[in-house]
Write a protein that holds these residues in place. Structure first.
Motif, mmCIF file in Angstrom:
data_model
loop_
_atom_site.group_PDB
_atom_site.id
_atom_site.type_symbol
_atom_site.label_atom_id
_atom_site.label_comp_id
_atom_site.label_asym_id
_atom_site.label_seq_id
_atom_site.Cartn_x
_atom_site.Cartn_y
_atom_site.Cartn_z
ATOM 1 N N GLY A 275 0.852 -1.055 0.097
ATOM 2 C CA GLY A 275 -0.033 -0.043 0.055
ATOM 3 C C GLY A 275 0.876 1.218 0.012
ATOM 4 N N THR A 276 0.148 2.440 -0.059
ATOM 5 C CA THR A 276 0.877 3.427 -0.256
ATOM 6 C C THR A 276 0.518 4.519 0.860
ATOM 7 N N ARG A 277 1.191 5.426 1.484
ATOM 8 C CA ARG A 277 0.837 6.656 2.449
ATOM 9 C C ARG A 277 1.440 7.675 2.128
ATOM 10 N N LYS A 278 0.543 8.854 2.408
ATOM 11 C CA LYS A 278 1.199 10.153 2.098
ATOM 12 C C LYS A 278 1.028 10.679 3.613
ATOM 13 N N VAL A 279 2.172 11.746 3.753
ATOM 14 C CA VAL A 279 2.281 12.478 4.976
ATOM 15 C C VAL A 279 2.820 13.939 4.609
ATOM 16 N N LYS A 280 2.101 14.955 5.181
ATOM 17 C CA LYS A 280 2.723 16.220 4.974
ATOM 18 C C LYS A 280 3.143 17.056 6.272
ATOM 19 N N CYS A 281 4.164 18.139 6.030
ATOM 20 C CA CYS A 281 4.692 18.634 7.072
ATOM 21 C C CYS A 281 4.943 20.144 6.628
ATOM 22 N N ASN A 282 4.246 21.089 7.596
ATOM 23 C CA ASN A 282 4.399 22.559 6.936
ATOM 24 C C ASN A 282 5.650 23.174 7.808
ATOM 25 N N ILE A 283 6.368 23.613 6.864
ATOM 26 C CA ILE A 283 7.893 24.036 7.494
ATOM 27 C C ILE A 283 7.777 25.484 7.318
ATOM 28 N N THR A 284 8.149 26.282 8.436
ATOM 29 C CA THR A 284 8.241 27.693 8.395
ATOM 30 C C THR A 284 9.566 28.115 8.521
ATOM 31 N N VAL A 285 10.229 28.903 7.962
ATOM 32 C CA VAL A 285 11.742 29.427 7.940
ATOM 33 C C VAL A 285 11.757 30.878 8.375
ATOM 34 N N THR A 286 12.169 31.362 9.506
ATOM 35 C CA THR A 286 12.118 32.664 10.177
ATOM 36 C C THR A 286 13.378 33.412 9.726
ATOM 37 N N GLU A 287 13.487 34.703 10.068
ATOM 38 C CA GLU A 287 14.644 35.452 9.769
ATOM 39 C C GLU A 287 15.661 35.108 10.721
ATOM 40 N N THR A 288 15.252 34.923 11.912
ATOM 41 C CA THR A 288 16.429 34.784 13.164
ATOM 42 C C THR A 288 15.629 33.588 14.007
ATOM 43 N N SER A 289 16.559 33.016 14.631
ATOM 44 C CA SER A 289 16.028 31.897 15.493
ATOM 45 C C SER A 289 15.572 32.134 16.479
#
Length: 342
Positions: A275-289
């Motif tokens: 079978g096949t599975r899909k998974v998503k992850c929303n990544i946000t890159v900020t200007e500073t840590s």
């Protein structure tokens, strides 16, 4: 037992003035005919016949006293009826019959079946064995299922174990036990049930603190399933990956420092053939840590607190001055009134 040595006992008790002249072993065939095996004559010695030549001998060198026959390597075809024939002088011939049953050790095999979750009631394993006499087969397992036993000519038996496959059954014991009189204890054929099922998936590696300039960032597509998935596909926002990103199996590697435009929704597609599975992850890159942001925030808070404290001190000073002037004016007024009265 086949391949073992078999002893057929025979001993003649002679009477006074009697002697054994010849000892013969004969096999009585199913059609009634007789087949000579070996003969020992008092004066002419030993003679072995046909297919028995080299396979049989008398147990003792004094075959006229101890006439037991030894079959050196027993075969299945040796099963049958045997005659010990004694010729004496002067009283003639005497004979006794013996029936020989030949057993064989079980030859057994187990054929496992790879199952898939969701299948209907299905055979999980088949166990077969052949021996003389026919063996008995059983299953040693905690699995909920049903066994079906079958037998055929020649001492062959088989058993089939069927069940409804679930992923929780994968790896559970499903052993076949072979029971036979020639065995001191049942022979165990070890087996583990194999149930294949689609993978589960989740993306790890993003801790919410990705910022511009961060190096050696990576995402990992964690997956289960049976068999273990080996095919992973990564995309960002439904499109091809940006430059500088590489896929190493389940890992998505950022081979350069993070950029602001690396922000997006990353999707991992995993397949294991079942079978096949899909998974998503929303990544946000900020200007500073996050740590730098926290330092800036803490600094601003301290500045605000300091300004507020300074304002509070100034207000208190002003209040003190005003209260002091108020009391001075009041005292001066009282002094003037007293002066007028006096």
């Amino acid at each position: 037992m086949t391949e073992d040595e078999t002893r057929l006992p025979c001993q003649f008790q002679v009477q006074e003035n009697e002697q054994v002249v010849q000892v013969s072993w004969i096999k009585e065939l199913p059609d009634g005919t007789k087949e000579h095996i070996i003969t020992a004559h008092r004066t002419e010695g030993h003679t072995e016949f046909g297919r028995y030549s080299g396979r049989v001998r008398f147990e003792s060198s004094r075959s006229m006293v101890n006439s037991a026959l030894l079959i050196l390597t027993t075969e299945e075809s040796d099963e049958g009826k045997y005659i010990c024939h004694i010729s004496t002088f002067p009283y003639g011939n005497f004979e006794r019959k013996l029936s020989l049953t030949v057993w064989t050790f079980p030859i057994s095999s187990l054929d496992p079946v790879v199952l898939e979750e969701g299948q209907s009631f299905h055979v999980a394993a088949s166990c077969r064995s052949v021996a003389r006499p026919p063996p008995r087969l059983t299953w040693d397992t905690d699995l909920p299922g049903q066994a079906q036993n079958r037998s055929s000519e020649g001492g062959a038996v088989s058993t089939h174990f069927s069940l409804h496959p679930l992923r929780s059954m994968n790896g559970m014991r499903l052993d076949c036990l072979v029971w036979h009189p020639a065995l001191e204890q049942p022979r165990r054929i070890s087996n583990r049930l194999v149930v294949q099922f689609p993978p589960d998936a989740s993306v790890t590696g993003f801790d919410g603190n990705w910022y511009m300039g961060l190096k050696e960032a990576e995402l990992r597509c964690e997956s289960g399933g049976n068999p273990k998935p080996k095919n992973f596909t990564w995309t960002r926002d439904g499109k091809a990956l940006p430059d500088g990103l590489t896929v190493d199996g389940a890992r998505l590697l950022f081979g350069r420092a993070l950029r602001r435009n690396d922000t997006g929704v990353y999707e991992c597609v995993v397949n294991n053939g079942v079978g096949t599975r899909k998974v998503k992850c929303n990544i946000t890159v900020t200007e500073t840590s996050r740590s730098v942001q926290e330092v800036i925030f803490d600094t601003l808070v301290m500045i605000i607190i300091a300004v507020a404290a300074g304002v509070l001190v100034i207000v208190m000073i002003i209040v003190i001055i005003l209260v002091n002037r108020y009391h001075r004016r009041k005292n001066s007024k009282l002094e003037m009134e007293l002066s007028k009265r006096m």
